[in-house]
Design a protein around this motif. Structure first.
Motif, short mmCIF file in Angstrom:
data_model
loop_
_atom_site.label_atom_id
_atom_site.label_comp_id
_atom_site.label_asym_id
_atom_site.label_seq_id
_atom_site.Cartn_x
_atom_site.Cartn_y
_atom_site.Cartn_z
N GLN A 23 0.81 -1.22 0.00
CA GLN A 23 0.00 0.00 0.00
C GLN A 23 0.84 1.27 0.00
O GLN A 23 0.49 2.23 -0.66
CB GLN A 23 -0.95 0.02 1.20
CG GLN A 23 -2.07 -0.97 1.10
CD GLN A 23 -2.91 -1.02 2.37
OE1 GLN A 23 -2.60 -0.40 3.38
NE2 GLN A 23 -3.99 -1.78 2.31
N ILE A 24 1.93 1.29 0.76
CA ILE A 24 2.69 2.54 0.86
C ILE A 24 4.14 2.42 0.44
O ILE A 24 4.85 3.42 0.40
CB ILE A 24 2.59 3.15 2.28
CG1 ILE A 24 3.05 2.17 3.36
CG2 ILE A 24 1.21 3.67 2.56
CD1 ILE A 24 3.05 2.75 4.76
N GLY A 25 4.58 1.23 0.09
CA GLY A 25 5.97 1.03 -0.29
C GLY A 25 6.37 1.69 -1.59
O GLY A 25 7.54 1.95 -1.83
N SER A 26 5.39 2.01 -2.44
CA SER A 26 5.72 2.67 -3.70
C SER A 26 5.93 4.17 -3.51
O SER A 26 6.51 4.84 -4.35
CB SER A 26 4.61 2.44 -4.73
OG SER A 26 3.39 2.99 -4.27
N ALA A 59 3.60 4.53 12.64
CA ALA A 59 3.09 3.64 13.68
C ALA A 59 1.86 2.93 13.13
O ALA A 59 0.90 3.58 12.73
CB ALA A 59 2.73 4.43 14.92
N VAL A 60 1.91 1.60 13.10
CA VAL A 60 0.75 0.82 12.67
C VAL A 60 -0.15 0.65 13.90
O VAL A 60 0.19 -0.06 14.84
CB VAL A 60 1.18 -0.55 12.10
CG1 VAL A 60 -0.04 -1.37 11.70
CG2 VAL A 60 2.11 -0.36 10.90
N LEU A 61 -1.28 1.33 13.88
CA LEU A 61 -2.16 1.36 15.04
C LEU A 61 -2.79 0.01 15.30
O LEU A 61 -3.22 -0.68 14.38
CB LEU A 61 -3.26 2.40 14.83
CG LEU A 61 -2.79 3.81 14.53
CD1 LEU A 61 -3.99 4.73 14.37
CD2 LEU A 61 -1.86 4.32 15.61
N SER A 62 -2.81 -0.37 16.58
CA SER A 62 -3.44 -1.63 16.98
C SER A 62 -3.68 -1.59 18.48
O SER A 62 -3.16 -0.72 19.18
CB SER A 62 -2.54 -2.81 16.62
OG SER A 62 -1.36 -2.81 17.40
N SER A 91 -7.76 0.45 8.29
CA SER A 91 -8.45 0.65 7.02
C SER A 91 -7.49 1.13 5.92
O SER A 91 -7.91 1.36 4.80
CB SER A 91 -9.60 1.64 7.19
OG SER A 91 -9.10 2.91 7.58
N GLY A 92 -6.21 1.26 6.26
CA GLY A 92 -5.22 1.64 5.26
C GLY A 92 -5.03 3.13 5.10
O GLY A 92 -4.41 3.58 4.13
N GLU A 93 -5.52 3.92 6.04
CA GLU A 93 -5.33 5.36 5.97
C GLU A 93 -4.03 5.74 6.67
O GLU A 93 -3.70 5.20 7.72
CB GLU A 93 -6.49 6.08 6.66
CG GLU A 93 -7.83 5.84 6.00
CD GLU A 93 -8.95 6.40 6.83
OE1 GLU A 93 -9.43 7.50 6.49
OE2 GLU A 93 -9.32 5.75 7.82
N LEU A 94 -3.33 6.67 6.07
CA LEU A 94 -2.08 7.17 6.63
C LEU A 94 -2.29 8.62 7.03
O LEU A 94 -2.66 9.44 6.19
CB LEU A 94 -0.96 7.04 5.60
CG LEU A 94 0.45 7.32 6.04
CD1 LEU A 94 0.91 6.33 7.10
CD2 LEU A 94 1.39 7.26 4.84
N ILE A 123 -2.48 12.47 4.21
CA ILE A 123 -1.41 12.74 3.25
C ILE A 123 -1.61 11.87 2.02
O ILE A 123 -2.22 10.81 2.08
CB ILE A 123 -0.01 12.50 3.85
CG1 ILE A 123 0.18 11.03 4.25
CG2 ILE A 123 0.24 13.40 5.03
CD1 ILE A 123 1.59 10.70 4.58
N ALA A 124 -1.12 12.34 0.93
CA ALA A 124 -1.26 11.58 -0.32
C ALA A 124 -0.10 10.64 -0.48
O ALA A 124 0.96 10.84 -0.01
CB ALA A 124 -1.32 12.55 -1.48
#
Length: 124
Positions: A23-26, A59-62, A91-94, A123-124
């Motif tokens: 999802q965000i590695g690119s 931070a990956v929220l959990s 939900s994949g939102e940053l 952020i985009a």
């Protein structure tokens, strides 16, 4: 830009980490411990090096994020270094946030509340 991804292993499977990477590695170069630490190198050393080289922190929220000594250590290091801090929701939102607000982010995530207020900037 290099980003350090901080997460609780209790809440994130290898599949979840691969999904985050796709999802965000690119957008940025990521360091995700379970995916990127070099074999044959001490894991502790690898994590500390990646954290010190990072230009941003995600931070990956959990539910366990704020209850894990390592994630707390990693987040504090990002704060001390003054690098930008982002929160990644299930939900994949940053969202851009601050170290001080990670607790609120985690509570909102656990309670299913929306991320709202002036602290968070999508952020985009």
């Amino acid at each position: 830009m290099k980003a350090f991804v901080s997460y609780s292993r209790r809440d994130n499977s290898l599949g979840r980490l691969l999904s985050i990477e796709s999802q965000i590695g690119s957008v940025t170069e990521l360091y995700i411990d379970d995916l990127h630490f070099p074999r044959g190198v001490d894991r502790h050393t690898s994590v500390l090096r990646a954290l010190m080289e990072a230009e941003s922190f995600i931070a990956v929220l959990s539910s366990n994020y704020l209850h894990t000594p390592w994630t707390l250590f990693e987040a504090r290091q990002a704060c001390v270094r003054g690098i930008p801090v982002f929160a990644f929701s299930e939900s994949g939102e940053l969202f851009k946030t601050r170290y001080e607000d990670l607790s609120t982010c985690c509570k909102n995530r656990v309670l299913g509340l929306p991320h709202a207020g002036p602290v968070y900037e999508a952020i985009a």
